[in-house]
Design an enzyme around this catalytic site. Structure first.
Site, PDB file in Angstrom:
ATOM      1  CG  ASN A 162     -26.180   9.118 -16.667  1.00 27.14           C
ATOM      2  OD1 ASN A 162     -25.905   8.249 -17.409  1.00 27.14           O
ATOM      3  ND2 ASN A 162     -27.194   9.828 -16.567  1.00 27.14           N
ATOM      4  CD  GLU A 258     -31.118   7.698 -22.691  1.00 22.95           C
ATOM      5  OE1 GLU A 258     -30.916   6.296 -23.082  1.00 22.95           O
ATOM      6  OE2 GLU A 258     -31.391   7.816 -21.418  1.00 22.95           O
ATOM      7  NE  ARG A 291     -32.936  10.096 -13.122  1.00 23.67           N
ATOM      8  CZ  ARG A 291     -34.149  10.647 -12.866  1.00 23.67           C
ATOM      9  NH1 ARG A 291     -34.286  11.796 -12.723  1.00 23.67           N
ATOM     10  NH2 ARG A 291     -35.228  10.166 -13.811  1.00 23.67           N
ATOM     11  CB  CYS A 292     -31.018  12.159 -20.134  1.00 19.00           C
ATOM     12  SG  CYS A 292     -31.746  10.498 -20.345  1.00 19.00           S
TER      13      CYS A 292
END
Ligand code: G3H
Length: 483
Positions: A162, A258, A291-292
Protein backbone atom coordinates in the site's frame (compact mmCIF):
# COMPACT_ATOMS: atom_id res chain seq x y z
CA UNK A 1 16.64 8.27 -15.24
CA UNK A 2 15.21 4.79 -14.56
CA UNK A 3 16.24 3.13 -17.83
CA UNK A 4 18.81 0.82 -16.16
CA UNK A 5 16.31 -0.95 -13.97
CA UNK A 6 14.23 -2.42 -16.79
CA UNK A 7 14.88 -4.16 -20.07
CA UNK A 8 11.97 -4.98 -22.34
CA UNK A 9 9.40 -4.92 -19.50
CA UNK A 10 11.65 -7.08 -17.32
CA UNK A 11 12.70 -5.40 -14.09
CA UNK A 12 16.07 -6.34 -12.64
CA UNK A 13 17.38 -6.41 -9.09
CA UNK A 14 19.92 -4.04 -7.58
CA UNK A 15 22.98 -6.04 -6.55
CA UNK A 16 26.31 -4.52 -5.57
CA UNK A 17 25.48 -1.25 -7.34
CA UNK A 18 24.42 -2.91 -10.62
CA UNK A 19 21.01 -3.82 -12.05
CA UNK A 20 21.10 -7.49 -12.98
CA UNK A 21 18.84 -10.39 -13.95
CA UNK A 22 18.44 -13.59 -11.99
CA UNK A 23 20.50 -16.44 -13.44
CA UNK A 24 17.49 -18.75 -13.49
CA UNK A 25 15.58 -16.56 -15.96
CA UNK A 26 12.36 -16.92 -13.96
CA UNK A 27 10.10 -13.91 -13.64
CA UNK A 28 6.79 -12.97 -12.05
CA UNK A 29 4.21 -10.94 -13.95
CA UNK A 30 2.88 -7.80 -12.31
CA UNK A 31 -0.56 -6.86 -13.64
CA UNK A 32 -2.24 -3.55 -12.93
CA UNK A 33 -5.25 -3.74 -10.59
CA UNK A 34 -6.73 -0.92 -12.67
CA UNK A 35 -7.15 -2.75 -15.98
CA UNK A 36 -5.20 -6.01 -15.70
CA UNK A 37 -2.57 -4.73 -18.16
CA UNK A 38 1.03 -5.87 -17.75
CA UNK A 39 3.05 -3.38 -15.69
CA UNK A 40 6.20 -5.46 -16.01
CA UNK A 41 7.90 -8.65 -14.86
CA UNK A 42 10.12 -8.97 -11.81
CA UNK A 43 12.90 -11.42 -11.05
CA UNK A 44 12.15 -14.61 -9.11
CA UNK A 45 15.42 -15.17 -7.27
CA UNK A 46 16.70 -18.49 -5.98
CA UNK A 47 17.98 -19.33 -2.51
CA UNK A 48 21.55 -19.40 -3.87
CA UNK A 49 21.14 -15.88 -5.17
CA UNK A 50 19.70 -14.80 -1.81
CA UNK A 51 22.87 -16.17 -0.19
CA UNK A 52 25.10 -14.16 -2.52
CA UNK A 53 23.16 -10.97 -1.92
CA UNK A 54 23.27 -11.29 1.87
CA UNK A 55 27.00 -12.02 1.72
CA UNK A 56 27.54 -8.91 -0.38
CA UNK A 57 25.43 -6.78 2.00
CA UNK A 58 27.39 -8.06 4.97
CA UNK A 59 30.78 -7.37 3.44
CA UNK A 60 29.83 -3.93 2.16
CA UNK A 61 28.38 -2.71 5.45
CA UNK A 62 31.63 -2.31 7.37
CA UNK A 63 33.01 0.54 5.28
CA UNK A 64 29.62 2.26 5.22
CA UNK A 65 29.32 2.03 9.00
CA UNK A 66 32.70 3.74 9.31
CA UNK A 67 31.83 6.57 6.94
CA UNK A 68 31.20 9.88 8.78
CA UNK A 69 27.48 10.45 9.34
CA UNK A 70 27.66 13.76 7.48
CA UNK A 71 28.75 11.90 4.34
CA UNK A 72 25.98 9.34 4.73
CA UNK A 73 23.54 12.21 5.25
CA UNK A 74 24.62 13.99 2.10
CA UNK A 75 23.87 10.87 0.01
CA UNK A 76 20.41 10.73 1.58
CA UNK A 77 19.85 14.38 0.74
CA UNK A 78 20.78 13.63 -2.89
CA UNK A 79 18.32 10.72 -2.97
CA UNK A 80 15.57 13.03 -1.69
CA UNK A 81 16.36 15.54 -4.42
CA UNK A 82 16.28 12.83 -7.12
CA UNK A 83 12.89 11.64 -5.85
CA UNK A 84 11.52 15.16 -6.13
CA UNK A 85 12.98 15.62 -9.63
CA UNK A 86 11.24 12.42 -10.74
CA UNK A 87 8.04 12.88 -8.76
CA UNK A 88 5.73 12.63 -11.77
CA UNK A 89 7.16 9.36 -13.03
CA UNK A 90 7.17 7.85 -9.54
CA UNK A 91 3.61 8.92 -8.91
CA UNK A 92 2.49 7.43 -12.23
CA UNK A 93 4.00 4.07 -11.46
CA UNK A 94 2.10 4.00 -8.15
CA UNK A 95 -1.14 4.77 -9.96
CA UNK A 96 -0.55 1.95 -12.39
CA UNK A 97 0.95 -0.71 -10.16
CA UNK A 98 -1.14 -0.36 -7.00
CA UNK A 99 -4.09 1.72 -8.30
CA UNK A 100 -3.39 4.58 -5.91
CA UNK A 101 -5.33 7.75 -6.63
CA UNK A 102 -3.41 10.71 -8.04
CA UNK A 103 -3.44 12.89 -4.93
CA UNK A 104 -2.34 10.07 -2.60
CA UNK A 105 0.37 9.00 -5.08
CA UNK A 106 1.78 12.50 -5.29
CA UNK A 107 1.66 12.92 -1.55
CA UNK A 108 3.42 9.57 -1.02
CA UNK A 109 6.32 10.80 -3.17
CA UNK A 110 6.62 14.20 -1.52
CA UNK A 111 6.36 12.69 1.94
CA UNK A 112 9.11 10.22 1.06
CA UNK A 113 11.53 12.96 -0.01
CA UNK A 114 10.73 14.92 3.16
CA UNK A 115 11.16 11.78 5.25
CA UNK A 116 14.59 11.01 3.83
CA UNK A 117 15.79 14.58 4.29
CA UNK A 118 14.55 14.77 7.88
CA UNK A 119 16.19 11.41 8.60
CA UNK A 120 19.53 12.60 7.23
CA UNK A 121 19.42 15.64 9.52
CA UNK A 122 18.18 13.71 12.53
CA UNK A 123 21.05 11.26 12.13
CA UNK A 124 23.53 14.10 12.45
CA UNK A 125 22.09 14.90 15.86
CA UNK A 126 22.34 11.42 17.31
CA UNK A 127 24.61 11.57 20.32
CA UNK A 128 25.90 9.28 22.99
CA UNK A 129 26.40 9.96 26.69
CA UNK A 130 28.87 9.48 29.49
CA UNK A 131 27.74 7.99 32.79
CA UNK A 132 29.69 8.16 36.05
CA UNK A 133 29.85 5.12 38.30
CA UNK A 134 29.06 6.86 41.60
CA UNK A 135 25.49 7.50 40.55
CA UNK A 136 24.86 3.92 41.66
CA UNK A 137 24.91 3.08 45.38
CA UNK A 138 28.14 1.52 46.62
CA UNK A 139 30.30 2.76 43.75
CA UNK A 140 33.04 5.38 43.87
CA UNK A 141 33.67 7.73 40.98
CA UNK A 142 36.29 5.46 39.49
CA UNK A 143 34.67 4.50 36.19
CA UNK A 144 33.16 6.33 33.27
CA UNK A 145 30.88 4.61 30.86
CA UNK A 146 31.16 6.07 27.36
CA UNK A 147 28.04 5.18 25.40
CA UNK A 148 27.60 5.72 21.67
CA UNK A 149 25.51 4.10 18.97
CA UNK A 150 26.71 1.64 16.35
CA UNK A 151 24.88 -0.04 13.46
CA UNK A 152 23.30 -3.46 13.88
CA UNK A 153 24.66 -4.75 10.53
CA UNK A 154 22.41 -6.01 7.74
CA UNK A 155 18.80 -4.82 7.93
CA UNK A 156 16.12 -6.74 6.07
CA UNK A 157 13.38 -4.29 5.05
CA UNK A 158 10.09 -5.92 4.03
CA UNK A 159 7.59 -3.41 2.76
CA UNK A 160 3.86 -3.67 1.93
CA UNK A 161 1.89 -3.05 -1.26
CA UNK A 162 0.00 0.00 0.00
CA UNK A 163 3.01 2.33 0.35
CA UNK A 164 5.70 0.56 -1.69
CA UNK A 165 7.79 3.71 -1.96
CA UNK A 166 7.17 5.42 1.35
CA UNK A 167 7.18 2.35 3.59
CA UNK A 168 10.32 1.10 1.86
CA UNK A 169 12.05 4.46 2.35
CA UNK A 170 10.91 4.72 5.97
CA UNK A 171 12.88 1.55 6.63
CA UNK A 172 15.83 2.18 4.31
CA UNK A 173 16.69 5.77 5.26
CA UNK A 174 16.89 5.36 9.07
CA UNK A 175 18.79 2.09 8.62
CA UNK A 176 21.29 3.74 6.28
CA UNK A 177 21.90 6.83 8.38
CA UNK A 178 22.58 4.52 11.34
CA UNK A 179 25.32 2.85 9.26
CA UNK A 180 23.61 -0.40 8.27
CA UNK A 181 23.42 -1.99 4.87
CA UNK A 182 19.88 -2.79 3.73
CA UNK A 183 18.28 -5.60 1.80
CA UNK A 184 14.92 -4.49 0.47
CA UNK A 185 12.34 -7.21 -0.10
CA UNK A 186 9.38 -5.31 -1.55
CA UNK A 187 5.88 -6.73 -1.87
CA UNK A 188 5.28 -8.58 -5.13
CA UNK A 189 2.53 -6.15 -6.17
CA UNK A 190 4.36 -2.86 -5.59
CA UNK A 191 7.81 -4.28 -6.31
CA UNK A 192 8.29 -2.19 -9.43
CA UNK A 193 7.55 1.05 -7.56
CA UNK A 194 9.99 0.00 -4.84
CA UNK A 195 12.69 -0.77 -7.43
CA UNK A 196 12.33 2.76 -8.76
CA UNK A 197 12.96 3.99 -5.23
CA UNK A 198 16.05 1.78 -4.92
CA UNK A 199 17.48 3.38 -8.05
CA UNK A 200 17.11 6.86 -6.52
CA UNK A 201 19.42 5.80 -3.67
CA UNK A 202 21.77 4.12 -6.11
CA UNK A 203 21.88 7.18 -8.34
CA UNK A 204 22.51 9.38 -5.30
CA UNK A 205 25.88 7.68 -4.88
CA UNK A 206 25.23 5.00 -2.29
CA UNK A 207 28.33 2.77 -2.28
CA UNK A 208 28.02 -0.66 -3.88
CA UNK A 209 26.17 -3.28 -1.85
CA UNK A 210 24.74 -0.89 0.74
CA UNK A 211 21.27 -1.27 -0.72
CA UNK A 212 20.48 -4.55 -2.44
CA UNK A 213 17.04 -5.70 -3.52
CA UNK A 214 15.47 -9.14 -3.50
CA UNK A 215 12.33 -10.01 -5.42
CA UNK A 216 10.74 -13.40 -5.77
CA UNK A 217 8.15 -15.78 -4.50
CA UNK A 218 7.69 -15.61 -0.74
CA UNK A 219 6.74 -19.28 -0.80
CA UNK A 220 10.20 -20.13 -2.20
CA UNK A 221 12.58 -17.67 -0.59
CA UNK A 222 10.57 -15.88 2.15
CA UNK A 223 11.32 -18.08 5.16
CA UNK A 224 14.86 -18.72 3.93
CA UNK A 225 15.56 -15.01 3.86
CA UNK A 226 13.99 -14.31 7.23
CA UNK A 227 15.89 -17.08 8.99
CA UNK A 228 19.24 -16.40 7.33
CA UNK A 229 22.00 -16.19 9.93
CA UNK A 230 23.47 -12.99 8.50
CA UNK A 231 20.29 -10.93 8.78
CA UNK A 232 20.76 -8.76 11.88
CA UNK A 233 17.45 -6.91 11.97
CA UNK A 234 14.00 -7.32 10.43
CA UNK A 235 11.87 -4.28 9.72
CA UNK A 236 8.48 -5.42 8.49
CA UNK A 237 5.17 -3.82 7.58
CA UNK A 238 2.29 -6.06 6.58
CA UNK A 239 -0.46 -8.23 7.96
CA UNK A 240 -0.60 -9.50 11.51
CA UNK A 241 -0.73 -13.05 10.17
CA UNK A 242 2.58 -12.72 8.33
CA UNK A 243 4.11 -10.68 11.16
CA UNK A 244 3.35 -13.44 13.66
CA UNK A 245 4.86 -16.02 11.32
CA UNK A 246 8.06 -13.97 10.96
CA UNK A 247 8.30 -13.52 14.73
CA UNK A 248 7.85 -17.26 15.27
CA UNK A 249 10.58 -18.38 12.88
CA UNK A 250 13.15 -15.58 13.07
CA UNK A 251 14.63 -16.46 16.45
CA UNK A 252 16.65 -13.90 18.39
CA UNK A 253 16.71 -11.22 15.72
CA UNK A 254 15.55 -7.75 16.77
CA UNK A 255 12.52 -6.51 14.87
CA UNK A 256 10.28 -3.57 14.15
CA UNK A 257 6.82 -4.48 12.97
CA UNK A 258 3.86 -2.49 11.80
CA UNK A 259 0.88 -4.82 11.46
CA UNK A 260 -2.89 -4.72 11.19
CA UNK A 261 -5.36 -2.44 12.90
CA UNK A 262 -9.03 -1.92 13.62
CA UNK A 263 -8.85 1.76 14.53
CA UNK A 264 -11.97 3.06 16.24
CA UNK A 265 -13.35 6.58 15.97
CA UNK A 266 -15.31 7.27 19.14
CA UNK A 267 -17.83 10.08 18.72
CA UNK A 268 -19.18 11.61 21.93
CA UNK A 269 -22.36 13.63 22.42
CA UNK A 270 -20.69 17.04 22.33
CA UNK A 271 -18.58 16.40 19.20
CA UNK A 272 -18.59 18.79 16.24
CA UNK A 273 -20.47 16.39 13.98
CA UNK A 274 -19.71 18.18 10.71
CA UNK A 275 -16.01 18.11 11.33
CA UNK A 276 -16.06 14.57 12.74
CA UNK A 277 -17.94 13.27 9.70
CA UNK A 278 -15.47 14.83 7.26
CA UNK A 279 -12.44 13.51 9.13
CA UNK A 280 -13.87 10.03 9.64
CA UNK A 281 -14.82 9.68 5.97
CA UNK A 282 -11.39 10.79 4.82
CA UNK A 283 -9.74 8.52 7.43
CA UNK A 284 -11.84 5.53 6.43
CA UNK A 285 -11.91 5.77 2.65
CA UNK A 286 -8.56 7.28 1.58
CA UNK A 287 -6.81 4.88 -0.78
CA UNK A 288 -10.01 2.84 -0.59
CA UNK A 289 -9.36 1.94 3.05
CA UNK A 290 -6.13 0.07 2.25
CA UNK A 291 -4.17 1.62 5.13
CA UNK A 292 -3.29 0.04 8.45
CA UNK A 293 -4.34 3.29 10.15
CA UNK A 294 -7.65 3.70 8.32
CA UNK A 295 -10.66 4.36 10.55
CA UNK A 296 -12.18 0.88 10.56
CA UNK A 297 -15.13 1.30 12.93
CA UNK A 298 -17.15 4.14 14.38
CA UNK A 299 -18.38 3.87 17.95
CA UNK A 300 -21.05 6.56 18.14
CA UNK A 301 -23.07 7.63 21.15
CA UNK A 302 -26.73 6.84 20.42
CA UNK A 303 -27.74 10.50 20.84
CA UNK A 304 -25.58 11.69 17.93
CA UNK A 305 -25.50 8.61 15.69
CA UNK A 306 -28.34 9.69 13.34
CA UNK A 307 -26.88 13.11 12.61
CA UNK A 308 -23.33 11.76 12.30
CA UNK A 309 -24.42 9.12 9.82
CA UNK A 310 -26.36 11.69 7.80
CA UNK A 311 -23.27 13.92 7.62
CA UNK A 312 -20.98 11.01 6.77
CA UNK A 313 -23.31 9.87 4.00
CA UNK A 314 -23.18 13.33 2.44
CA UNK A 315 -19.39 13.19 2.48
CA UNK A 316 -19.29 9.68 1.03
CA UNK A 317 -21.46 10.67 -1.94
CA UNK A 318 -18.77 13.21 -2.88
CA UNK A 319 -16.15 10.46 -3.32
CA UNK A 320 -15.50 9.79 -6.99
CA UNK A 321 -15.27 6.09 -7.84
CA UNK A 322 -13.18 4.74 -10.73
CA UNK A 323 -9.62 4.62 -12.03
CA UNK A 324 -6.79 6.81 -10.70
CA UNK A 325 -6.32 8.51 -14.06
CA UNK A 326 -9.98 9.61 -13.99
CA UNK A 327 -9.28 11.47 -10.77
CA UNK A 328 -11.19 8.95 -8.66
CA UNK A 329 -10.60 8.69 -4.91
CA UNK A 330 -12.08 5.21 -4.58
CA UNK A 331 -10.06 2.97 -6.88
CA UNK A 332 -9.91 -0.81 -7.48
CA UNK A 333 -8.57 -2.89 -4.60
CA UNK A 334 -5.17 -4.50 -4.99
CA UNK A 335 -6.54 -7.85 -6.24
CA UNK A 336 -9.70 -9.88 -6.52
CA UNK A 337 -8.99 -11.85 -3.33
CA UNK A 338 -8.99 -8.57 -1.41
CA UNK A 339 -12.29 -7.54 -2.98
CA UNK A 340 -13.81 -10.98 -2.31
CA UNK A 341 -12.85 -10.69 1.36
CA UNK A 342 -14.48 -7.26 1.68
CA UNK A 343 -17.60 -8.63 -0.01
CA UNK A 344 -17.69 -11.50 2.53
CA UNK A 345 -17.73 -8.98 5.39
CA UNK A 346 -20.47 -6.98 3.67
CA UNK A 347 -22.59 -10.10 3.14
CA UNK A 348 -22.09 -11.25 6.72
CA UNK A 349 -23.20 -7.84 8.05
CA UNK A 350 -26.30 -7.83 5.84
CA UNK A 351 -27.21 -11.39 6.77
CA UNK A 352 -26.93 -10.57 10.46
CA UNK A 353 -29.18 -7.51 10.19
CA UNK A 354 -26.90 -4.47 9.79
CA UNK A 355 -28.52 -1.51 8.03
CA UNK A 356 -26.86 -0.65 4.73
CA UNK A 357 -26.70 3.15 4.41
CA UNK A 358 -24.80 3.41 1.14
CA UNK A 359 -22.64 1.22 -1.12
CA UNK A 360 -22.50 -2.55 -1.52
CA UNK A 361 -21.87 -2.19 -5.21
CA UNK A 362 -19.00 -3.97 -6.92
CA UNK A 363 -17.40 -3.96 -10.38
CA UNK A 364 -14.53 -6.45 -10.43
CA UNK A 365 -12.02 -5.28 -7.79
CA UNK A 366 -13.75 -1.95 -7.45
CA UNK A 367 -15.86 -1.77 -4.31
CA UNK A 368 -18.01 1.34 -3.91
CA UNK A 369 -17.67 3.12 -0.55
CA UNK A 370 -19.95 1.29 1.84
CA UNK A 371 -21.36 2.41 5.19
CA UNK A 372 -23.34 0.31 7.65
CA UNK A 373 -25.38 1.37 10.67
CA UNK A 374 -26.53 -0.87 13.53
CA UNK A 375 -23.50 -3.12 13.28
CA UNK A 376 -23.34 -5.36 16.34
CA UNK A 377 -20.51 -7.18 18.03
CA UNK A 378 -21.89 -10.43 16.62
CA UNK A 379 -20.84 -9.38 13.12
CA UNK A 380 -17.43 -10.02 11.59
CA UNK A 381 -17.27 -6.40 10.49
CA UNK A 382 -17.05 -5.34 14.14
CA UNK A 383 -13.72 -7.14 14.56
CA UNK A 384 -12.04 -8.00 11.26
CA UNK A 385 -9.87 -5.66 9.24
CA UNK A 386 -11.41 -5.27 5.77
CA UNK A 387 -8.59 -3.28 4.10
CA UNK A 388 -11.26 -1.89 1.81
CA UNK A 389 -13.74 0.99 1.56
CA UNK A 390 -16.26 -0.21 4.11
CA UNK A 391 -17.10 1.26 7.49
CA UNK A 392 -19.34 -0.03 10.30
CA UNK A 393 -21.10 2.21 12.82
CA UNK A 394 -21.69 0.56 16.17
CA UNK A 395 -24.09 2.50 18.39
CA UNK A 396 -23.19 2.68 22.09
CA UNK A 397 -25.06 3.93 25.14
CA UNK A 398 -22.15 5.55 26.95
CA UNK A 399 -18.47 6.28 26.77
CA UNK A 400 -17.42 3.28 28.85
CA UNK A 401 -19.23 0.93 26.48
CA UNK A 402 -17.31 2.53 23.60
CA UNK A 403 -14.00 2.04 25.42
CA UNK A 404 -14.85 -1.58 26.25
CA UNK A 405 -15.69 -2.45 22.62
CA UNK A 406 -12.64 -0.59 21.34
CA UNK A 407 -10.37 -2.52 23.69
CA UNK A 408 -11.93 -5.90 22.97
CA UNK A 409 -10.21 -5.95 19.58
CA UNK A 410 -7.11 -8.09 19.06
CA UNK A 411 -5.57 -4.97 17.49
CA UNK A 412 -4.19 -1.88 19.21
CA UNK A 413 -2.83 0.48 16.58
CA UNK A 414 -4.61 3.84 16.94
CA UNK A 415 -7.96 5.37 17.85
CA UNK A 416 -9.73 8.72 17.64
CA UNK A 417 -12.01 10.47 20.06
CA UNK A 418 -14.23 13.35 18.95
CA UNK A 419 -15.41 15.67 21.73
CA UNK A 420 -15.18 19.30 22.81
CA UNK A 421 -14.47 18.24 26.39
CA UNK A 422 -10.73 17.92 26.87
CA UNK A 423 -11.09 16.17 30.23
CA UNK A 424 -13.34 13.55 28.70
CA UNK A 425 -10.95 13.20 25.74
CA UNK A 426 -8.04 12.43 28.06
CA UNK A 427 -10.19 10.04 30.09
CA UNK A 428 -10.92 8.06 26.91
CA UNK A 429 -7.37 8.35 25.55
CA UNK A 430 -5.93 7.07 28.79
CA UNK A 431 -8.15 3.99 28.81
CA UNK A 432 -7.67 2.94 25.17
CA UNK A 433 -5.20 0.09 24.59
CA UNK A 434 -3.56 1.50 21.47
CA UNK A 435 -0.28 3.12 20.44
CA UNK A 436 -1.74 6.56 19.63
CA UNK A 437 -5.02 8.34 20.32
CA UNK A 438 -5.96 11.34 18.17
CA UNK A 439 -8.25 13.89 19.79
CA UNK A 440 -10.57 15.42 17.18
CA UNK A 441 -8.75 13.99 14.19
CA UNK A 442 -8.70 10.88 12.06
CA UNK A 443 -6.20 8.15 12.79
CA UNK A 444 -2.97 8.40 10.79
CA UNK A 445 0.75 7.70 11.03
CA UNK A 446 2.20 11.12 10.38
CA UNK A 447 3.83 13.49 10.86
CA UNK A 448 6.67 11.04 10.46
CA UNK A 449 8.84 12.27 13.31
CA UNK A 450 6.11 11.40 15.82
CA UNK A 451 6.48 7.98 17.45
CA UNK A 452 4.33 5.40 15.67
CA UNK A 453 3.58 2.07 17.27
CA UNK A 454 0.97 -0.59 17.70
CA UNK A 455 0.25 -2.69 20.77
CA UNK A 456 -1.27 -6.19 21.00
CA UNK A 457 -1.49 -7.70 17.47
CA UNK A 458 -0.72 -4.36 15.78
CA UNK A 459 3.03 -4.27 16.04
CA UNK A 460 6.35 -4.55 17.76
CA UNK A 461 8.68 -1.69 18.66
CA UNK A 462 8.34 1.99 17.83
CA UNK A 463 8.85 3.73 14.50
CA UNK A 464 9.13 7.43 13.78
CA UNK A 465 12.32 8.95 12.44
CA UNK A 466 14.40 9.19 15.62
CA UNK A 467 12.83 6.04 17.06
CA UNK A 468 13.55 4.08 13.89
CA UNK A 469 17.19 5.18 13.87
CA UNK A 470 17.50 4.13 17.51
CA UNK A 471 15.79 0.81 16.84
CA UNK A 472 18.17 -0.04 14.00
CA UNK A 473 21.29 0.84 15.97
CA UNK A 474 22.51 -0.30 19.35
CA UNK A 475 24.42 1.26 22.20
CA UNK A 476 28.13 0.49 22.33
CA UNK A 477 29.50 0.81 25.83
CA UNK A 478 33.17 1.41 26.65
CA UNK A 479 34.03 1.66 30.34
CA UNK A 480 37.07 3.68 31.29
CA UNK A 481 38.53 2.78 34.68
CA UNK A 482 40.09 5.94 36.04
CA UNK A 483 41.76 4.66 39.21
O1 G3H B 1 -0.68 1.28 6.13
C1 G3H B 1 0.11 1.65 7.00
C2 G3H B 1 0.68 3.00 6.97
O2 G3H B 1 1.71 3.13 7.91
C3 G3H B 1 -0.36 4.05 7.19
O3 G3H B 1 0.19 5.29 7.02
O4 G3H B 1 -1.51 6.69 8.18
O5 G3H B 1 0.12 7.73 6.64
O6 G3H B 1 -1.69 6.29 5.75
P1 G3H B 1 -0.78 6.55 6.89
Amino acid sequence: MFEKICDNEIYKILYNGEWINSRNNKTIEILSPVDNSLVGKIQALTKEEVDEIIKNSKESQKAWGNLPISERASILHKAAAIIEENADELSQILQLEIAKDIESSQSEIKRTADFIRFTADEGKHMQGETILSDNFPGFKRDRVSVVYRVPVGVVLAISPFNYPINLSASKIAPALIAGNSVILKPPTQGAISALYLAETFNKAGLPKGILNTITGKSSEIGDYLITHKDINFINFTGSTEVGKHIAEIAGMVPMLMELGGKDAAIVLEDADLNEAAKLIVSGAYNYSGQRCTAVKRVLALEAVADKLIQNMTQEITKLKVGAPKEGAKITPLINSAAADFVQELIDDAINKGAKLIIGNKREGNLIYPTLFDYVTTAMRLAWEEPFGPILPVIRVQNVDEAIAIANKSQYGLQASVFTQNIKEAFYVADKLEVGTVHINNKTERGPDHFPFLGVKASGLGTQGIRYSIEAMSRPKVVVLNIN
